[in-house]
Design an enzyme around this catalytic site. Structure first.
Site, short mmCIF file in Angstrom:
data_model
loop_
_atom_site.label_atom_id
_atom_site.label_comp_id
_atom_site.label_asym_id
_atom_site.label_seq_id
_atom_site.Cartn_x
_atom_site.Cartn_y
_atom_site.Cartn_z
CE LYS A 12 51.93 34.50 51.05
NZ LYS A 12 50.74 35.29 51.22
NE ARG B 252 50.87 33.78 41.06
CZ ARG B 252 50.16 34.89 41.11
NH1 ARG B 252 49.88 35.55 40.02
NH2 ARG B 252 49.74 35.38 42.27
P1 ADP Z 1 48.07 38.48 41.26
O1 ADP Z 1 49.05 38.43 42.37
O2 ADP Z 1 48.58 38.06 39.93
O3 ADP Z 1 47.35 39.72 41.28
P2 ADP Z 1 45.94 37.02 42.51
O4 ADP Z 1 46.37 37.04 43.93
O5 ADP Z 1 44.78 37.83 42.11
O6 ADP Z 1 47.14 37.27 41.56
O7 ADP Z 1 45.70 35.51 42.09
C1 ADP Z 1 45.45 35.17 40.76
C2 ADP Z 1 44.73 33.84 40.75
O8 ADP Z 1 45.55 32.86 41.33
C3 ADP Z 1 43.46 33.83 41.55
O9 ADP Z 1 42.57 32.95 40.91
C4 ADP Z 1 43.89 33.29 42.90
O10 ADP Z 1 42.82 32.71 43.57
C5 ADP Z 1 44.93 32.28 42.47
N1 ADP Z 1 46.00 32.05 43.45
C6 ADP Z 1 47.00 32.87 43.75
N2 ADP Z 1 47.84 32.33 44.66
C7 ADP Z 1 47.34 31.10 44.94
C8 ADP Z 1 47.76 30.03 45.80
N3 ADP Z 1 48.85 30.07 46.57
N4 ADP Z 1 46.99 28.92 45.83
C9 ADP Z 1 45.89 28.84 45.07
N5 ADP Z 1 45.46 29.81 44.23
C10 ADP Z 1 46.17 30.93 44.17
P1 ADP Z 2 48.59 36.85 48.98
O1 ADP Z 2 49.62 35.77 48.86
O2 ADP Z 2 47.24 36.33 49.28
O3 ADP Z 2 48.65 37.81 47.83
P2 ADP Z 2 49.97 38.85 50.58
O4 ADP Z 2 50.95 38.46 51.62
O5 ADP Z 2 50.51 39.33 49.29
O6 ADP Z 2 48.99 37.63 50.31
O7 ADP Z 2 48.96 39.92 51.17
C1 ADP Z 2 47.81 40.33 50.46
C2 ADP Z 2 47.30 41.67 50.99
O8 ADP Z 2 47.00 41.58 52.40
C3 ADP Z 2 48.29 42.81 50.88
O9 ADP Z 2 48.25 43.44 49.61
C4 ADP Z 2 47.83 43.74 51.99
O10 ADP Z 2 46.74 44.52 51.61
C5 ADP Z 2 47.37 42.76 53.07
N1 ADP Z 2 48.47 42.47 54.01
C6 ADP Z 2 49.24 41.37 54.02
N2 ADP Z 2 50.15 41.42 55.03
C7 ADP Z 2 49.96 42.58 55.67
C8 ADP Z 2 50.57 43.23 56.81
N3 ADP Z 2 51.57 42.66 57.49
N4 ADP Z 2 50.10 44.45 57.19
C9 ADP Z 2 49.08 45.03 56.52
N5 ADP Z 2 48.46 44.48 55.46
C10 ADP Z 2 48.88 43.27 55.02
#
Ligand code: ADP
Ligand code: ADP
Ligand code: MG
Length: 471
Positions: free
Chosen positions: A115, A290
């Site tokens: 990231k 993906r």
């Molecule tokens: P989306 O962004 O498609 O909504 P989610 O964040 O809900 O996806 O993740 C979908 C699936 O992939 C979940 O089972 C989550 O735990 C898994 N997953 C997502 N990112 C990672 C990661 N970096 N490492 C391991 N598992 C991940």
């Molecule tokens: P993941 O890889 O687990 O999906 P993200 O970076 O997409 O992680 O963040 C997942 C969620 O966490 C976001 O949809 C938001 O609700 C919260 N979040 C992440 N970063 C921030 C931020 N800087 N400020 C506020 N909320 C955040």
């Protein structure tokens, strides 16, 4: 065109990919580990191969999966989501063995999966990013100093994180001191990397993400946005397309921004650019390289089959659409029906599905791998069904969502379905006004009645009697 595809996944997304292959005349190969022997993806694929007794190891073994693809004559691998889908080594191994990886190049997965590296690329491309660290944090002292500079609250985030894990909000230096080692430990356990970074916490933002498609000829388009603000613990519960809270100008701006982001990194195949919106401010958050769980709602409003496009792109074909061909119509909602008990802090509720009756009727789509008698294994994700509804207007899609949730019968386990009915009743949700704090801000929505339907009680009784009688 690809002839035979190995699907390196399980559950509903594996079934989704089998379906796209079947419609395109492509042979599908499923893999499974023994707890999944009776999984629907195994039944539905043209061929299937066991990868051993361990529930997870087989799904996470790049060398074994790529070798199997080669041995069985597959020309491509679809990784789905989760598991190895964002594993750059897996994609690289595919490249080395001459099997097409259905996704971007391994170098792009690597760059976006990290990231802080993704933030660097976006900064260089002139995409507005969430204020925060340049690179990873090296020490608590550096974290405290940076937090002081950007201002509290701040977010500590795992650099390799995903699935909502490894993210902590800190409102004070004291909290930062407590959370810093915790996030490092969680990141190490969950993602095998201790790297963490910091972002300014955007307070009460909306999570808006843009679906993009890019081919190997350098064409890139977007399929509009999804609003995924309805979350618990940074994980999505209900997703909406298009967002009811964007102006046409904001929609166009963010769509163009996502295409620019994709082009800047030489992106190929389907991907999602995630943003946080606060008022008129847009901040890039991350890119998922993906297919996403919620690609379904974009399919519902645009009519584009995203998995089909993924398979075409991996075959080397150009996109089927130009940007001006992409129109959207109506609204779609996706409910992630999780095997969880919302009243008990969303604790997983695995077990046997004693009775399942699928919702149907106009504008309803169900993506799932469950069936009556299926035992949800405890080793995997708790999401067991995706219910997608579409209608022409916002009011109609809410009514349709309520009706479809009512239609569904899913007995034997606790699910999030009844909780979603409460969300659909809430005046703010009905007005289309919500942000990522909606779920934590409304604990009262968890006070719904769990009175069981008479048919459910009768079925549970019958199942108990049958079990005792040894039927
Ligand atoms: P989306 O962004 O498609 O909504 P989610 O964040 O809900 O996806 O993740 C979908 C699936 O992939 C979940 O089972 C989550 O735990 C898994 N997953 C997502 N990112 C990672 C990661 N970096 N490492 C391991 N598992 C991940
Ligand atoms: P993941 O890889 O687990 O999906 P993200 O970076 O997409 O992680 O963040 C997942 C969620 O966490 C976001 O949809 C938001 O609700 C919260 N979040 C992440 N970063 C921030 C931020 N800087 N400020 C506020 N909320 C955040
Ligand atoms: Mg995300």
């Amino acid at each position: 065109m690809l002839k035979k595809v190995l699907i390196a996944n399980r559950g509903e997304i594996a079934v989704r990919i089998v379906r796209a292959c079947a419609e395109m005349g492509i042979r599908s190969v499923a893999i499974y580990t023994e707890p999944d022997r009776y999984g629907l993806h195994v039944k539905r694929a043209d061929e299937s191969y066991s990868l051993g007794d361990d529930p997870l190891a087989g799904y996470l073994d790049p060398a074994r999966i790529v070798n199997l693809a080669v041995e069985t004559g597959c020309d491509a691998i679809h990784p789905g989501y989760g598991f190895l889908s964002e594993n750059a080594n897996f994609a690289r191994l595919c490249e080395q063995k001459g099997v097409a990886f259905i996704g971007p190049k391994s170098s792009v997965i690597h760059g976006m999966g990290d990231k802080t590296q993704a933030r660097d690329s976006m900064r260089a491309a002139g995409i507005p990013i969430t204020p925060g660290s340049e690179g990873n944090l090296d020490s608590l002292e550096e974290a405290l100093k940076l937090a002081n500079d950007i201002g509290y609250p701040v977010m500590l985030k795992a650099t390799s994180g995903g699935g909502g894990r490894g993210i902590r909000r800190c409102d004070t230096p004291q909290e930062l001191k407590v959370q810093y080692p915790r996030v490092i430990s969680e990141a190490t356990k969950a993602f095998g990397s201790a790297e963490v970074f910091m972002e300014k916490c955007i307070v009460n933002p909306r999570h808006i993400e843009v679906q993009i498609l890019a081919d190997s000829q350098g064409n890139a388009i977007h399929l509009f946005e999804r609003d995924c603000s309805i979350q618990r613990r940074n994980q999505k519960l209900i997703e909406i397309a298009p967002s009811p809270q964007l102006t046409p100008e904001q929609r166009q701006y963010i769509g163009d921004l996502a295409v620019r982001a994709a082009k800047a990194v030489g992106y190929e195949n389907a991907g999602t650019v995630e943003f946080l919106l606060s008022g008129n401010e847009v901040h890039f958050m991350e890119m998922n390289t993906r297919v996403q769980v919620e690609h379904t709602i974009t399919e519902a409003i645009t009519g584009v089959d995203i998995v089909r496009e993924q398979l075409r792109i991996a075959s080397g074909l150009p996109l089927s659409y130009r940007q001006e061909d992409i129109q959207y119509r109506g609204y779609a909602l996706q409910f992630r029906i999780n095997a969880e008990d919302p009243k008990n802090d969303f604790l997983p509720s695995f077990g046997r599905i004693t009775h399942y009756y699928a919702p149907g009727g106009p504008g309803v789509r169900v993506d799932t791998a469950i069936y009556t008698g299926y035992e949800i294994p405890p080793y995997y994700d708790s999401m067991c069904l995706k219910l997608v509804v579409w209608a022409l207007t916002w009011d109609e899609v809410i009514a349709r969502g309520k009706r479809a949730l009512d239609d569904m019968r899913l007995h034997g386990i606790k699910t999030t379905a009844n909780y979603y009915q409460q969300i659909l009743e809430h005046p703010d949700f009905r007005k289309g006004i919500f942000n990522t704090s909606f779920v934590p801000d409304h604990p009262e929505l968890l006070n719904y009645s769990t009175k069981r339907h008479p048919s459910e009680i009768a079925l549970a009784l019958a199942a108990t009697i049958a079990a005792h009688a040894g039927w």
